[in-house]
Design a protein around this motif. Sequence first.
Motif, PDB file in Angstrom:
ATOM      1  N   ALA A   1      -5.858   7.376   7.829  1.00 16.72           N
ATOM      2  CA  ALA A   1      -4.405   7.464   7.096  1.00 16.72           C
ATOM      3  C   ALA A   1      -4.440   7.475   5.669  1.00 16.72           C
ATOM      4  N   LYS A   2      -5.108   6.312   5.203  1.00 20.57           N
ATOM      5  CA  LYS A   2      -5.321   6.176   3.700  1.00 20.57           C
ATOM      6  C   LYS A   2      -6.207   7.062   2.978  1.00 20.57           C
TER       7      LYS A   2
ATOM      8  N   VAL B   1      -6.182  10.144   3.946  1.00 22.08           N
ATOM      9  CA  VAL B   1      -5.362  11.342   3.700  1.00 22.08           C
ATOM     10  C   VAL B   1      -4.389  11.179   2.461  1.00 22.08           C
ATOM     11  N   GLN B   2      -3.939   9.936   2.377  1.00 25.61           N
ATOM     12  CA  GLN B   2      -2.995   9.422   1.159  1.00 25.61           C
ATOM     13  C   GLN B   2      -3.696   9.507   0.070  1.00 25.61           C
ATOM     14  N   LEU B   3      -5.010   9.160  -0.002  1.00 23.37           N
ATOM     15  CA  LEU B   3      -6.029   9.274  -1.357  1.00 23.37           C
ATOM     16  C   LEU B   3      -6.312  10.966  -1.799  1.00 23.37           C
TER      17      LEU B   3
ATOM     18  N   LYS C   1      -4.868  15.522   6.920  1.00 25.74           N
ATOM     19  CA  LYS C   1      -4.381  15.140   7.976  1.00 25.74           C
ATOM     20  C   LYS C   1      -5.303  15.803   9.259  1.00 25.74           C
TER      21      LYS C   1
ATOM     22  N   GLU D   1      -5.437  -2.903  -2.803  1.00 23.02           N
ATOM     23  CA  GLU D   1      -4.071  -2.950  -2.846  1.00 23.02           C
ATOM     24  C   GLU D   1      -3.724  -4.256  -2.212  1.00 23.02           C
TER      25      GLU D   1
END
Length: 114
Positions: free
Chosen positions: A12-13, A15-17, A22, A41
């Motif tokens: 998930a991280k 994908v966020q980066l 996904k 973080e």
Amino acid sequence: MHIQYTDDDIAAKAVQLGLIEKGEPLPRNLRGRVVAAMLQEQAPAEATAEPDIADEIVIQPNGVILVDGARFPWLVAKEPIDVRVDPEGVSTVRMTLFASTVQIIKSEPREEQR
């Protein structure tokens, strides 16, 4: 403190980066980068404070290095250690450390203020 992330958290991280889309598998060579971002973080604010200067470094003939009485926890290469003694200020010790991987993270370019 022991921190553990699930494969789903890491994906998930990623994908966020923007490293993967996904549903795509995360390449092994990017996993460390994602985990490093997650750890950064969660780092407490005081972790970004200026680090302490050692009071005493002792380098023993058998290769053991003590920093403020505690054994230096990393393997040091059998290469010359550069020691600069400044009786009136802060002395320095430069040595070569081994690492399985090394990651260099560039800082974001600063926007020019007008």
